[in-house]
Design a protein around this motif. Structure first.
Motif, PDB file in Angstrom:
ATOM      1  N   LEU A 170      -0.467 -21.909 -21.008  1.00 56.67           N
ATOM      2  CA  LEU A 170      -0.781 -23.325 -20.836  1.00 56.67           C
ATOM      3  C   LEU A 170      -1.445 -23.575 -19.483  1.00 56.67           C
ATOM      4  N   SER A 171      -0.954 -22.912 -18.436  1.00 53.29           N
ATOM      5  CA  SER A 171      -1.570 -23.061 -17.115  1.00 53.29           C
ATOM      6  C   SER A 171      -3.009 -22.543 -17.123  1.00 53.29           C
ATOM      7  N   ALA A 172      -3.209 -21.379 -17.751  1.00 53.58           N
ATOM      8  CA  ALA A 172      -4.561 -20.829 -17.836  1.00 53.58           C
ATOM      9  C   ALA A 172      -5.486 -21.783 -18.585  1.00 53.58           C
ATOM     10  N   LEU A 173      -4.983 -22.372 -19.655  1.00 58.35           N
ATOM     11  CA  LEU A 173      -5.778 -23.322 -20.437  1.00 58.35           C
ATOM     12  C   LEU A 173      -6.159 -24.531 -19.590  1.00 58.35           C
ATOM     13  N   ASN A 174      -5.212 -25.050 -18.830  1.00 57.70           N
ATOM     14  CA  ASN A 174      -5.502 -26.198 -17.976  1.00 57.70           C
ATOM     15  C   ASN A 174      -6.537 -25.844 -16.911  1.00 57.70           C
ATOM     16  N   GLY A 175      -6.442 -24.623 -16.377  1.00 58.95           N
ATOM     17  CA  GLY A 175      -7.396 -24.210 -15.363  1.00 58.95           C
ATOM     18  C   GLY A 175      -8.813 -24.093 -15.886  1.00 58.95           C
ATOM     19  N   LEU A 176      -8.948 -23.838 -17.177  1.00 56.97           N
ATOM     20  CA  LEU A 176     -10.275 -23.705 -17.785  1.00 56.97           C
ATOM     21  C   LEU A 176     -10.895 -25.045 -18.173  1.00 56.97           C
ATOM     22  N   LYS A 177     -10.137 -26.128 -18.039  1.00 57.48           N
ATOM     23  CA  LYS A 177     -10.596 -27.449 -18.471  1.00 57.48           C
ATOM     24  C   LYS A 177     -11.967 -27.827 -17.927  1.00 57.48           C
ATOM     25  N   PRO A 178     -12.258 -27.608 -16.622  1.00 55.88           N
ATOM     26  CA  PRO A 178     -13.566 -28.069 -16.112  1.00 55.88           C
ATOM     27  C   PRO A 178     -14.764 -27.365 -16.735  1.00 55.88           C
ATOM     28  N   TYR A 179     -14.551 -26.250 -17.449  1.00 52.98           N
ATOM     29  CA  TYR A 179     -15.675 -25.444 -17.915  1.00 52.98           C
ATOM     30  C   TYR A 179     -15.839 -25.459 -19.436  1.00 52.98           C
ATOM     31  N   VAL A 180     -15.009 -26.245 -20.138  1.00 54.33           N
ATOM     32  CA  VAL A 180     -15.049 -26.234 -21.597  1.00 54.33           C
ATOM     33  C   VAL A 180     -16.403 -26.707 -22.112  1.00 54.33           C
ATOM     34  N   ARG A 220       0.889  -1.147   0.000  1.00 53.92           N
ATOM     35  CA  ARG A 220       0.000   0.000   0.000  1.00 53.92           C
ATOM     36  C   ARG A 220       0.938   1.210   0.000  1.00 53.92           C
ATOM     37  N   THR A 221       0.887   1.950   1.067  1.00 50.19           N
ATOM     38  CA  THR A 221       1.899   3.002   1.212  1.00 50.19           C
ATOM     39  C   THR A 221       3.194   2.421   1.740  1.00 50.19           C
ATOM     40  N   VAL A 222       3.089   1.275   2.439  1.00 47.75           N
ATOM     41  CA  VAL A 222       4.260   0.536   2.908  1.00 47.75           C
ATOM     42  C   VAL A 222       4.012  -0.928   2.610  1.00 47.75           C
ATOM     43  N   PRO A 223       5.070  -1.744   2.454  1.00 48.63           N
ATOM     44  CA  PRO A 223       4.878  -3.171   2.175  1.00 48.63           C
ATOM     45  C   PRO A 223       4.088  -3.857   3.279  1.00 48.63           C
ATOM     46  N   GLU A 224       3.208  -4.766   2.863  1.00 45.09           N
ATOM     47  CA  GLU A 224       2.433  -5.547   3.817  1.00 45.09           C
ATOM     48  C   GLU A 224       2.405  -6.998   3.368  1.00 45.09           C
ATOM     49  N   THR A 225       2.065  -7.873   4.265  1.00 50.74           N
ATOM     50  CA  THR A 225       2.003  -9.303   3.987  1.00 50.74           C
ATOM     51  C   THR A 225       0.737  -9.878   4.605  1.00 50.74           C
ATOM     52  N   VAL A 226       0.119 -10.805   3.900  1.00 50.04           N
ATOM     53  CA  VAL A 226      -1.038 -11.513   4.444  1.00 50.04           C
ATOM     54  C   VAL A 226      -0.870 -12.988   4.115  1.00 50.04           C
ATOM     55  N   GLN A 227      -1.289 -13.842   5.010  1.00 46.98           N
ATOM     56  CA  GLN A 227      -1.198 -15.279   4.824  1.00 46.98           C
ATOM     57  C   GLN A 227      -2.585 -15.900   4.957  1.00 46.98           C
ATOM     58  N   GLY A 228      -2.805 -16.971   4.208  1.00 39.61           N
ATOM     59  CA  GLY A 228      -4.085 -17.640   4.294  1.00 39.61           C
ATOM     60  C   GLY A 228      -4.198 -18.734   3.254  1.00 39.61           C
ATOM     61  N   SER A 229      -5.313 -19.452   3.303  1.00 38.64           N
ATOM     62  CA  SER A 229      -5.574 -20.530   2.361  1.00 38.64           C
ATOM     63  C   SER A 229      -5.919 -19.968   0.986  1.00 38.64           C
ATOM     64  N   LEU A 230      -5.660 -20.767  -0.017  1.00 40.89           N
ATOM     65  CA  LEU A 230      -6.038 -20.370  -1.370  1.00 40.89           C
ATOM     66  C   LEU A 230      -7.548 -20.234  -1.530  1.00 40.89           C
ATOM     67  N   ASP A 231      -8.309 -20.853  -0.635  1.00 45.04           N
ATOM     68  CA  ASP A 231      -9.761 -20.733  -0.678  1.00 45.04           C
ATOM     69  C   ASP A 231     -10.259 -19.488   0.049  1.00 45.04           C
ATOM     70  N   GLU A 250      -6.279 -24.086  -8.692  1.00 50.85           N
ATOM     71  CA  GLU A 250      -7.464 -24.168  -7.852  1.00 50.85           C
ATOM     72  C   GLU A 250      -8.700 -24.546  -8.670  1.00 50.85           C
ATOM     73  N   CYS A 251      -8.834 -23.939  -9.846  1.00 48.13           N
ATOM     74  CA  CYS A 251      -9.979 -24.271 -10.702  1.00 48.13           C
ATOM     75  C   CYS A 251      -9.910 -25.713 -11.190  1.00 48.13           C
ATOM     76  N   LEU A 252      -8.704 -26.147 -11.557  1.00 49.17           N
ATOM     77  CA  LEU A 252      -8.544 -27.519 -12.038  1.00 49.17           C
ATOM     78  C   LEU A 252      -8.872 -28.518 -10.944  1.00 49.17           C
ATOM     79  N   ALA A 253      -8.597 -28.147  -9.686  1.00 45.77           N
ATOM     80  CA  ALA A 253      -8.893 -29.025  -8.558  1.00 45.77           C
ATOM     81  C   ALA A 253     -10.354 -28.924  -8.113  1.00 45.77           C
ATOM     82  N   GLY A 254     -11.126 -28.022  -8.740  1.00 44.95           N
ATOM     83  CA  GLY A 254     -12.530 -27.884  -8.410  1.00 44.95           C
ATOM     84  C   GLY A 254     -12.800 -27.143  -7.122  1.00 44.95           C
TER      85      GLY A 254
END
Length: 313
Positions: free
Chosen positions: A233-243, A161-172, A203-207
């Motif tokens: 290629l990664s983006a393409l793989n992530g879109l697989k469940p929705y083709v 932001r105005t100074v560096p910050e860090t946040v941690q958490g699950s991908l969900d 995350e999308c590929l894993a549902g």
């Protein structure tokens, strides 16, 4: 009826669109005016020539690209804007003009002009900024790094932001996902953009709760515009469940198959298209690639898919 008025109505008369009460007056004028008779004959000749001209069918690739870009442009337009009101009025008008060739032609010209201008306005909004609202003073300026803890769902996101910050958490975690969407648009740090796209795609590929629009849009943008072959290629793989279920995603995959510069991305696109049976554009694109593509391997793989899945419409 004078000549000026008659010539304004000749085209409508030729196509059977002139009201009956005006046809009699025009017919009477035509019996006595040689100049208007010649004009009427010219319109009839043009009408006949147009009916004899072969209809040009748009290519499957053009249809896929146009459909995808139209949906993206419509998504970025404010629902209450004057563009939307004009669009709705035009759609209503089109339904009324199915049997009116002259008026429909005029509407086509108007639509092409208006569509070009609307596309120009929408082009600047293809990448709408994500307004991240992570708790803290001020808005997020940029993402500096993303680190995933091995064999866990946890990531560490460093941002400024105005100074560096860090946040941690699950991908969900919605907060982490919001930061990843910001990182996927990073123009400053390619590593951040790459990591963000890869994590979202995984995350999308894993549902894992990827049914929301922003993540799919971010992956489609990466697939179409990113310069890194691995990111695309990664983006393409992530879109697989929705083709199969999302036509916009399917159009993006078809576009990658036709236009992506990397053969690996294109081969993967073919693999993702195999289970799709409801969209005729899939078979059309595969036929085009199998017969015309410059890459022999891509031609072979496309033909193998066509042979293996003859039931694809």
């Amino acid at each position: 009826m004078d000549c000026e008025l008659a010539q304004q109505k000749i085209a409508l008369f030729a196509y059977g669109e002139l009201p009956d009460d005006q046809c009699h007056a025009l017919e009477g004028h035509l019996t006595t005016c040689k100049r208007c008779q010649e004009e009427f004959a010219a319109v009839q000749a043009l009408q006949q020539a147009m009916t004899l001209a072969p209809a040009q069918e748009p290519s499957p690739n053009m249809l896929a690209q146009a459909r995808l870009r139209l949906e993206e442009a419509l998504d970025t337009m404010p629902r209450s804007s004057w563009v939307m009101r004009i669009q709705q009025s035009m759609f209503r008008g089109v339904r009324m003009l199915g049997q009116a060739p002259v008026a429909a032609s005029a509407l086509l010209v108007l639509g092409l002009s208006g569509g070009s201008w609307a596309g120009y306005l929408a082009a600047g909004r293809i990448h709408p900024p994500v307004d991240a609202t992570i708790a803290g003073p001020g808005k997020i300026a940029n993402i500096t790094s993303i680190i995933r803890e091995p064999n866990t769902e946890n990531v560490e996101v460093n941002f400024n932001r105005t100074v560096p910050e860090t946040v941690q958490g699950s991908l969900d975690d919605p907060q982490i996902r919001e930061l990843l969407l910001v990182g996927a648009q990073s123009q400053v740090n390619p590593g951040v953009e790459q990591n963000s796209v890869i994590l979202l795609a995984d995350e999308c590929l894993a549902g894992h709760q990827c049914n929301d629009g922003p993540i799919r849009k971010a992956l489609l943008v990466a697939l179409r515009y990113d310069k890194d072959d691995g990111v695309r290629l990664s983006a393409l793989n992530g879109l697989k469940p929705y083709v199969a279920e999302d036509r916009r995603v399917r159009d993006g995959v078809l576009e990658a198959l036709m236009d992506d510069p990397d053969a690996t991305v294109r081969s993967r696109a073919i693999e993702l298209l195999q289970p799709v049976e409801a969209d005729s554009s899939v078979r059309e694109v595969l036929h085009t690639v199998a017969s015309e593509d410059d890459n022999a391997h891509i031609r072979t793989v496309s033909q193998e898919v066509l042979d293996q899945y003859p039931h694809i419409q």
